[in-house]
Structures are given as structure tokens and as C-alpha cells.
Design an enzyme around this catalytic site. Structure first.
Site, PDB file in Angstrom:
ATOM      1  CG  ASP A  11      -1.716   5.482   5.839  1.00 34.74           C
ATOM      2  OD1 ASP A  11      -1.542   5.520   4.606  1.00 34.74           O
ATOM      3  OD2 ASP A  11      -2.812   5.205   6.373  1.00 34.74           O
ATOM      4  CD  GLU A  48      -7.586  -3.681   6.395  1.00 33.87           C
ATOM      5  OE1 GLU A  48      -7.184  -4.605   5.656  1.00 33.87           O
ATOM      6  OE2 GLU A  48      -7.735  -2.511   5.992  1.00 33.87           O
ATOM      7  CD  GLU A  97      -2.517  -0.607   6.072  1.00 37.11           C
ATOM      8  OE1 GLU A  97      -3.387  -0.066   6.773  1.00 37.11           O
ATOM      9  OE2 GLU A  97      -2.403  -0.417   4.845  1.00 37.11           O
ATOM     10  CD  GLU A  98       0.385   2.130   7.160  1.00 39.98           C
ATOM     11  OE1 GLU A  98       1.284   1.914   6.342  1.00 39.98           O
ATOM     12  OE2 GLU A  98      -0.814   2.123   6.834  1.00 39.98           O
ATOM     13  CG  ASP A 142      -6.012  -0.198   9.084  1.00 43.11           C
ATOM     14  OD1 ASP A 142      -6.872  -0.582   8.266  1.00 43.11           O
ATOM     15  OD2 ASP A 142      -5.252   0.773   8.874  1.00 43.11           O
ATOM     16  CG  ASP A 193      -2.236  -0.508   1.086  1.00 44.34           C
ATOM     17  OD1 ASP A 193      -2.460  -1.153   0.060  1.00 44.34           O
ATOM     18  OD2 ASP A 193      -3.076  -0.287   1.968  1.00 44.34           O
ATOM     19  CG  LEU A 199      -5.496   7.259   8.724  1.00 51.49           C
ATOM     20  CD1 LEU A 199      -6.382   7.118   7.497  1.00 51.49           C
ATOM     21  CD2 LEU A 199      -6.354   7.708   9.892  1.00 51.49           C
ATOM     22  CG  ASP A 200     -10.035   1.160   7.301  1.00 53.20           C
ATOM     23  OD1 ASP A 200      -9.512   0.320   6.546  1.00 53.20           O
ATOM     24  OD2 ASP A 200     -11.237   1.484   7.242  1.00 53.20           O
TER      25      ASP A 200
HETATM   26  P1  AHG Z   1      -6.364   1.053   4.278  1.00 56.14           P
HETATM   27  O1  AHG Z   1      -6.665   2.468   3.909  1.00 56.14           O
HETATM   28  O2  AHG Z   1      -6.173   0.844   5.753  1.00 56.14           O
HETATM   29  O3  AHG Z   1      -5.235   0.472   3.464  1.00 56.14           O
HETATM   30  O4  AHG Z   1      -7.666   0.193   3.981  1.00 56.14           O
HETATM   31  C1  AHG Z   1      -8.362   0.407   2.804  1.00 56.14           C
HETATM   32  C2  AHG Z   1      -9.288  -0.755   2.586  1.00 56.14           C
HETATM   33  C3  AHG Z   1     -10.633  -0.608   3.267  1.00 56.14           C
HETATM   34  O5  AHG Z   1     -10.720   0.457   4.159  1.00 56.14           O
HETATM   35  C4  AHG Z   1     -11.593  -0.395   2.137  1.00 56.14           C
HETATM   36  O6  AHG Z   1     -12.786  -1.094   2.374  1.00 56.14           O
HETATM   37  C5  AHG Z   1     -10.868  -0.973   0.943  1.00 56.14           C
HETATM   38  O7  AHG Z   1      -9.492  -0.836   1.203  1.00 56.14           O
HETATM   39  C6  AHG Z   1     -11.197  -0.238  -0.319  1.00 56.14           C
HETATM   40  O8  AHG Z   1     -10.555  -0.982  -1.339  1.00 56.14           O
HETATM   41  P2  AHG Z   1     -10.660  -0.460  -2.856  1.00 56.14           P
HETATM   42  O9  AHG Z   1      -9.882   0.824  -2.877  1.00 56.14           O
HETATM   43  O10 AHG Z   1     -10.039  -1.557  -3.669  1.00 56.14           O
HETATM   44  O11 AHG Z   1     -12.119  -0.270  -3.155  1.00 56.14           O
HETATM   45 MN    MN Z   2      -7.625  -0.585   6.358  1.00 51.22          MN
HETATM   46 MN    MN Z   3      -4.607   1.567   6.904  1.00 51.61          MN
HETATM   47 MN    MN Z   4      -3.231   1.052   3.570  1.00 52.20          MN
END
Ligand code: AHG
Ligand code: MN
Ligand code: MN
Ligand code: MN
Length: 320
Positions: A61, A265, A83-84, A102, A55, A104-105
Site C-alpha cells: 500500500d 473508489e 487512501e494512504e 487508491d 485500514d 493498491l486496492d
Molecule cells: P482496499 O484494499 O483498497 O482498502 O480496498 C478493499 C475494498 C475493496 O477492494 C473490496 O471490494 C472490499 O474492500 C472488500 O471488503 P471486505 O473485506 O469487507 O469484504
Molecule cells: Mn480499495
Molecule cells: Mn487501497
Molecule cells: Mn485499504
């Protein structure tokens, strides 16, 4: 002695875990304040790196991760998995908990003023990091999230129901809003990133085709679709008014087990949902019975109103 801030006070929180939950809440108030300044404050959404899950890492984050790790250092948290961070970090060698986070989700929503959050999962620690986190999700002793939305709210379970505490801007404290959240058993809403349709397996395509055709078994249903891009926002909506969320495995490289990570998650979200009488599976088997193989290992995630999640499992029994 931990420097308790007592931003949350409620006899529904187990005494031993109180300092950890209090620390998470205290940091979340600071995170919410940083988010609330938006573009007036420091740049939060520019990419500063890439995490071990591939990511992109946004500034917030990394900042949130640092804030939570620093505060938890003075609690009973021995292992901190984020996650980080590529590997789990030893915070308090004498601690008795292992906490996965996580920080920052929903990072893709940081700069567009859409609800984002923090997700956390707590186990009784074991000596090593791997054995502390790579274990059946049902061994969690606490799980939950903080959602930074129009209201900042903590949703948490300790295995005796799912509770909601809301940050009262007047008191600066998290106050109990709901002692036992119960997910509505029926709903007309489904949440999936439909742009991945061509990558899904046949059972998932068949299920979504029926939703789009307004068919649910023998019934005609005029479905509605939602996709926020923040797991915590989807979870909060579904806990509040029912529905189903799907992030299935798909054919894209790296997405063979979907996008969401088991330890910080899928496992805590499954815990919160099941404790609210909902269901959480990988499409067919309960998440809580499963264990991650690696710290950032992914798992397909389908959760929501029990009857809807069971229906998806039936599609998986169809011949490929
Ligand atoms: P994060 O920002 O912690 O990496 O999580 C993002 C996750 C979750 O929050 C969300 O439901 C999903 O990624 C969205 O995925 P897409 O961008 O593929 O739709
Ligand atoms: Mn997340
Ligand atoms: Mn995250
Ligand atoms: Mn992420």
C-alpha cells in the site's frame, strides 16, 4: 517538460491528460513487476501501519503510494489525494489537475496471489484541496483502474465511453484492446460479502433473499455468487460479463455508509460503469450526482447491469 515514458500511445487519450495517464501506466508496470515476484521479492503484505480510514496499511500500500506520488510530481497534477495519506498533498503548485488514488486496492489479497489493482479519479483542479475533491462525482474528467491480474489492464473513461488497454508483455506497452466496453444488461451473478447478512438493512436482505431463492421478479433464475475482495477484480468481471456488486451500508460501527470510499473508489468506478451503459448508485441514488463530505468519506455502492441496479432501488421503496 514531463519525462514521458510513452508506455501507452493512443489517440483516444486527450492530449492534455496524456502525461498523467502515461505516468500512471509507467508506475503500474513497475508495481506489476513487484507483485509478480510474490514471496521471492520484498515482503509486501506485512502490516506497516494504519491509514486515516482505519485500514491496516500493508507494505505494498505504502510502496505503491510513494511510487505513484513520485511519478505524478513531474506532471500537471497539483493536488494528490490518496487512501494512504491523511490529507491531500500538493505535488505541482502550477498543475491543473486534482488526482485521487487508491494506490493498491484489494490489499487483503496481496499475499494470496489474487488480482489487485489501482483506482484513480481526475478533476480539473481548484485552488484548495477540499474544493477540488469534495464535489459532485460527475465533474470528473477521467476515471479508471489498473488491474494486476493474469493480464495487467488499464480501464479508463474520459467521458466518451469506457476503454480497455492491455499491457503486452512482448512490447512492454499498453495496447488498445477495447474501444467501447459495454456491460451486458443481463446476468445471473451477484457479488456481496454475505458474511455481513445480519448487519444489512431490510431492503438489501430482501433483495439477496430473493437472489438466494432463485427469484427475480416473476422469473425463476438460478443465480451464482462471486466475492473476490478486490473491487477492481469485481468491476472488471462485471464490465466483462455483467452482474451486480453491492457493498451496502450496514449496522457495524463505522460501516453506516458501507466500506468503500467515495473519492478514490466509488466515484471513479461509477464513472467507468456508467460510461459502459451500466448503473452505479448508493442503493437508490446515482453516485455521480453525489459529493463526498470528507476526503475519506464512505458511500454505499451498488453497481452493474442497469436493470439489476434499478431492481435493487425498487426494494428500497419497500416499507421498512
Ligand atoms: P482496499 O484494499 O483498497 O482498502 O480496498 C478493499 C475494498 C475493496 O477492494 C473490496 O471490494 C472490499 O474492500 C472488500 O471488503 P471486505 O473485506 O469487507 O469484504
Ligand atoms: Mn480499495
Ligand atoms: Mn487501497
Ligand atoms: Mn485499504
Amino acid at each position: 517538460m514531463t519525462s514521458q515514458t510513452n508506455v501507452i500511445s493512443n489517440d483516444l487519450i486527450p492530449n492534455d491528460l496524456f502525461p498523467v495517464i502515461d505516468a500512471l501506466c509507467a508506475v503500474s508496470i513497475d508495481v506489476a513487476r513487484v507483485i509478480a515476484k510474490g514471496p521471492l521479492g520484498q515482503s509486501l503484505a506485512h502490516q506497516v501501519g494504519e491509514n486515516s480510514d482505519g485500514d491496516g496499511q500493508k507494505a505494498l500500500d505504502v510502496l505503491a503510494d510513494e511510487m505513484f506520488a513520485k511519478a505524478l510530481k513531474s506532471t500537471e497534477v497539483r493536488w494528490y489525494a490518496s487512501e494512504e495519506q491523511e490529507d491531500a498533498v500538493l505535488l505541482n503548485a502550477a498543475g491543473k489537475y486534482a488526482l485521487a488514488i487508491d494506490p493498491l486496492d484489494g490489499s487483503s489479497n496481496i499475499d494470496v496471489n489474487v488480482s489487485i489493482g489501482t483506482i484513480f479519479s481526475i478533476y480539473e483542479t481548484k485552488d484548495g484541496a477540499e474544493e477540488s475533491f469534495l464535489r459532485p462525482a460527475k465533474e470528473q474528467i477521467a476515471g479508471g483502474y489498473i488491474v494486476y491480474g493474469p493480464a495487467t489492464a488499464l480501464v479508463v473513461t474520459f467521458g466518451n465511453g469506457t476503454m480497455q488497454f492491455v499491457l503486452n508483455p512482448e512490447s512492454g506497452k499498453f495496447e488498445l484492446a477495447e474501444k467501447a466496453m459495454t456491460i451486458p444488461q443481463t446476468s445471473k451473478e451477484f457479488a456481496i460479502n454475505a458474511s455481513n447478512y445480519r448487519h444489512w438493512t431490510k431492503p438489501v436482505r430482501a433483495y439477496i433473499d430473493d437472489c438466494l431463492a432463485g427469484v427475480e421478479g416473476p422469473r425463476e433464475v438460478n443465480f451464482n455468487m462471486r466475492w473476490v475482495g478486490s473491487l477492481v477484480a469485481e468491476t472488471h468481471r462485471i464490465l466483462t460479463r455483467g452482474g451486480i456488486f453491492l457493498y451496502p451500508s450496514d449496522g457495524r460501527k463505522g460501516y453506516e455508509k458501507g466500506r468503500l470510499r467515495m473519492v478514490y473508489e466509488c466515484a471513479p468506478i461509477a464513472f467507468v460503469i456508467e460510461q459502459a451503459q451500466g448503473r452505479a448508485t448508493d442503493g437508490s441514488d446515482p453516485i455521480l450526482n453525489q459529493a463526498a463530505e470528507t476526503l475519506h468519506g464512505r458511500c454505499p455502492l451498488v453497481f452493474g447491469s442497469a436493470e439489476k441496479v434499478d431492481r435493487v432501488a425498487a426494494y428500497h421503496d419497500l416499507p421498512e
